[in-house]
Design an enzyme around this catalytic site. Structure first.
Site, PDB file in Angstrom:
ATOM      1  N   SER A 142       5.132 -12.115  27.371  1.00 57.79           N
ATOM      2  CA  SER A 142       5.932 -12.602  28.505  1.00 57.79           C
ATOM      3  C   SER A 142       5.082 -13.189  29.633  1.00 57.79           C
ATOM      4  CB  SER A 142       6.809 -11.494  29.105  1.00 57.79           C
ATOM      5  OG  SER A 142       7.556 -10.881  28.121  1.00 57.79           O
ATOM      6  N   GLY A 174       5.781 -20.372  26.971  1.00 57.47           N
ATOM      7  CA  GLY A 174       6.763 -21.428  26.726  1.00 57.47           C
ATOM      8  C   GLY A 174       6.853 -22.359  27.920  1.00 57.47           C
ATOM      9  N   GLU A 233       3.210 -24.067  20.087  1.00 54.95           N
ATOM     10  CA  GLU A 233       3.058 -22.750  20.703  1.00 54.95           C
ATOM     11  C   GLU A 233       3.222 -21.664  19.642  1.00 54.95           C
ATOM     12  OE1 GLU A 233       6.126 -21.887  23.607  1.00 54.95           O
ATOM     13  OE2 GLU A 233       5.537 -19.771  23.656  1.00 54.95           O
ATOM     14  N   THR A 248     -11.239  -9.400  35.097  1.00 58.01           N
ATOM     15  CA  THR A 248     -11.353 -10.448  34.073  1.00 58.01           C
ATOM     16  C   THR A 248     -11.572  -9.870  32.668  1.00 58.01           C
ATOM     17  OG1 THR A 248     -13.742 -10.636  34.294  1.00 58.01           O
ATOM     18  CG2 THR A 248     -12.418 -12.010  35.746  1.00 58.01           C
ATOM     19  N   PRO A 290      -9.769  -7.940  30.544  1.00 58.16           N
ATOM     20  CA  PRO A 290      -8.759  -8.157  29.492  1.00 58.16           C
ATOM     21  C   PRO A 290      -8.797  -9.588  28.953  1.00 58.16           C
ATOM     22  CG  PRO A 290      -7.779  -7.007  31.355  1.00 58.16           C
ATOM     23  CD  PRO A 290      -9.162  -7.426  31.791  1.00 58.16           C
ATOM     24  N   CYS A 297      32.890 -22.121  24.987  1.00 52.77           N
ATOM     25  CA  CYS A 297      33.048 -21.619  23.625  1.00 52.77           C
ATOM     26  C   CYS A 297      34.022 -20.437  23.604  1.00 52.77           C
ATOM     27  CB  CYS A 297      31.685 -21.282  23.032  1.00 52.77           C
ATOM     28  SG  CYS A 297      31.686 -21.455  21.247  1.00 52.77           S
ATOM     29  N   GLY A 312      34.601 -18.551  25.925  1.00 49.48           N
ATOM     30  CA  GLY A 312      35.247 -18.633  27.233  1.00 49.48           C
ATOM     31  C   GLY A 312      36.421 -19.599  27.234  1.00 49.48           C
ATOM     32  N   HIS A 344      28.678 -26.264  23.816  1.00 47.08           N
ATOM     33  CA  HIS A 344      27.741 -25.679  24.790  1.00 47.08           C
ATOM     34  C   HIS A 344      27.070 -26.770  25.625  1.00 47.08           C
ATOM     35  CE1 HIS A 344      27.943 -21.526  23.356  1.00 47.08           C
ATOM     36  NE2 HIS A 344      28.189 -22.079  22.176  1.00 47.08           N
ATOM     37  N   GLU A 368      25.638 -26.526  28.359  1.00 49.25           N
ATOM     38  CA  GLU A 368      24.430 -26.035  29.031  1.00 49.25           C
ATOM     39  C   GLU A 368      23.151 -26.404  28.285  1.00 49.25           C
ATOM     40  OE1 GLU A 368      26.629 -24.218  27.412  1.00 49.25           O
ATOM     41  OE2 GLU A 368      25.729 -22.512  26.359  1.00 49.25           O
TER      42      GLU A 368
END
Ligand code: GLN
Length: 547
Positions: free
Chosen positions: A14, A18, A139, A187, A189, A380, A382, A519, A521
């Site tokens: 995390s 990306g 990635e 530094t 890690p 959808c 909704g 969708h 979005e």
């Protein structure tokens, strides 16, 4: 032939790999290069389509119907390049392809091994369409050292070895933890993580170091020396107010320059960052705010509705207002009156979802929005809930429901105004499905055209009557009840081109009440907010001025 940039991560997960990849893609575009971004995920699921949104966050759907990792959403939002099926792969997919070939006898009796068979399959995937762009950014999910990631690391090592010198670089993201007791950035890690990479034959060219504190020159030198990276290629990544500041922030820290230097591209074309400056301005110079409730089921993990949240932010940028999103658990309204929970919101959004849990609550949220004349966007599921609400409470079909819930419960309880779609047209072919089909990849997936009704609100919003949007659903509103519902005022304002599948419904006598089967979005971008989201936020703003 493309130049390849492989992006890996270390220390912790995390870190925003990306986002860093996406931002780098946009910076290379700003310098006039064409890019494509790809994600290689080490997990064993064939794709994220069957993974719970609670675990994995949203499933991002591409135009060509792939169910992919949500990072592909970042890639699209930052570069505007529509992702494809061939931009996302997992160990599960790779192994399943290798095993399929083995069963077919393609390997001519050879013993099938991770090296070379699995790694070759990965390398093949990496190079799909390599002639089409200047830069291919790949990635690798997870962190270096993960057992399941090893074949991917081995494959990218081999890939760069196979290519002419200077064709591939490696960028590694790490974390510089800050120890407040000693007031230091550590530094070690990062050094360990780079050692781990080196032990599998990969020497990073660029280090992106996440840090809460400014990185002192001394520490930067130390990292460069111990990790065998040029000092200018140690790039700081600080926390940002908005992810959309990332391109400008990374540019300021010299990431794109470091990448061009690593490829020895000189002179470097000057970047045109106008669109990101405009985006920055729209985030920071707002006038007013609106409060929008998302009434959903997967609210414990915000990533489950990642693209919706982003699209609302874009809608805010289009109107230069701040959008405050609040997550409301739909299940509460299964038991309680929604009014005290929803009063005070300027608009309500009911997102997509699967299964019956929470749906009665969503139906009540739709009823609340309809009767109180609050802007409502149903996506959808909704939309399906809004239609059931209309059927039950306006058209008098008291036991209206969706076949999805009957299937789940194993008994027939509802009049299915939403039914299981078993046959539809995709391009020029017919697709057929059975209830007993596999769960993975069997929905109506990807981009489909829709025809909008002249003069409808949606036609006005889109500024056209021909659109295409991305789908991911198994169930569909039944046109059997269309006439009955339209008489009550619920217009079917968007249909599939053959007129069989309802794509959009809207209440005619409501300030803003729209349900869409697709969708929207997934196609919204900060520099090109989706018209439905832009207008939804505008309607929320209008509503906020009334109260
Ligand atoms: N569960 C519904 C269907 O399959 C809605 C899906 C969704 O919201 N993405 O049709």
């Amino acid at each position: 032939m493309a130049r390849f940039i492989f992006i890996t991560g270390g220390v912790v997960s995390s870190l925003g790999k990306g986002l860093a990849s996406a931002a780098l893609g946009s910076l290379l575009q700003a310098r006039g290069f064409s890019v494509r971004l790809r994600k290689l995920d080490p997990y064993l699921n064939v794709d994220p389509g069957t993974m719970s949104p609670f675990e994995h966050g949203e499933v991002f759907v591409t135009d060509d119907g792939a169910e992919t990792d949500l990072d592909l959403g970042h890639y699209e939002r930052f570069t505007g390049v529509p992702a494809r099926m061939s931009d996302s792969v997992s160990s599960g997919r790779i192994y399943s392809d290798v095993l399929e070939k083995e069963r077919r006898g393609d390997y001519l009796g050879k013993t099938i091994q991770v090296v070379p068979h699995v790694t070759n399959q990965i390398k093949e995937f990496i190079s799909i369409g390599e002639d089409e762009v200047d830069f291919m950014l790949c990635e690798i999910g997870g962190t270096v050292g993960d057992i399941e990631g090893l074949p991917f690391f081995e494959a990218i090592r081999q890939f760069s070895h196979d290519q002419p010198r200077g064709q591939c670089i490696f960028m590694h993201l790490t974390l510089l933890p800050y120890l407040s007791a000693s007031g230091e950035l550590k530094t070690k890690p990062t050094q360990h993580s780079v050692k781990e990479l080196q032990s599998i034959g990969i020497a990073p060219d660029i280090l992106v170091c996440r840090s809460e504190q400014p990185i002192p020159e001394k520490e930067r030198e130390k990292i460069a020396l111990f990790c065998n990276v040029r000092k200018e290629a140690v790039v700081a990544a600080y926390d940002l107010k908005s992810i959309y500041e990332a391109p400008l922030a990374y540019h300021r820290e010299g990431l794109d320059q470091a990448v061009l230097d690593a490829f020895a591209i000189s002179p470097a074309p000057r970047p045109d960052l106008t669109i990101w400056q405009d985006v920055y301005d729209r985030i920071h110079n707002t006038d007013g705010e609106v409060n929008i409730a998302i009434v959903g089921k997967y609210i414990q993990l915000e990533d489950a509705y990642k693209s919706i949240k982003e699209a609302l932010t874009h809608g805010g940028m289009a109107n230069r207002v701040k959008v405050n999103v609040e997550w409301v658990d739909a299940e509460i309204f299964d038991r309680e009156d929604p009014a005290p929970h929803l009063e005070g919101f300027h608009a309500i959004l009911v997102p997509g979802g699967f299964g019956e849990r929470g749906t009665e609550g969503k139906i009540r949220a739709a009823e609340f929005a309809r009767t109180r004349k609050i802007p409502y966007l149903g996506i959808c599921l909704g939309m399906q809930m809004a239609v059931i609400e209309a059927a039950r409470n306006v058209a008098g079909l008291k036991d209206a429901g969706s076949e999805e819930f009957d299937h789940e419960a194993g008994e027939k309880r509802f009049t299915p105004v939403v039914y299981h779609l078993k046959e539809w047209v995709q391009g020029n072919r017919k697709v057929k499905r059975k209830v007993s089909d596999d769960k993975g990849g069997t929905m109506r997936l990807g981009a489909y055209d829709a025809t909008l009704k002249d003069g409808s609100r949606v036609a006005q919003i889109y500024g056209t009557t021909g659109i295409d949007e991305r789908h991911r659903h198994r169930y569909e509103v039944d046109t059997t009840y269309r006439e009955q519902l339209e008489k009550c005022g619920l217009t079917f304002s968007g249909m599939s081109p053959d007129g069989r599948l309802p794509e959009i419904v809207e209440w005619a006598d409501h300030p803003w009440f729209i349900g869409v089967q697709f969708h929207p979005e997934l196609k919204s971008k900060p520099f090109a907010p989706h018209p439905l989201f832009a207008d939804f936020v505008r309607a929320a703003l209008d509503n906020s001025r009334l109260v």
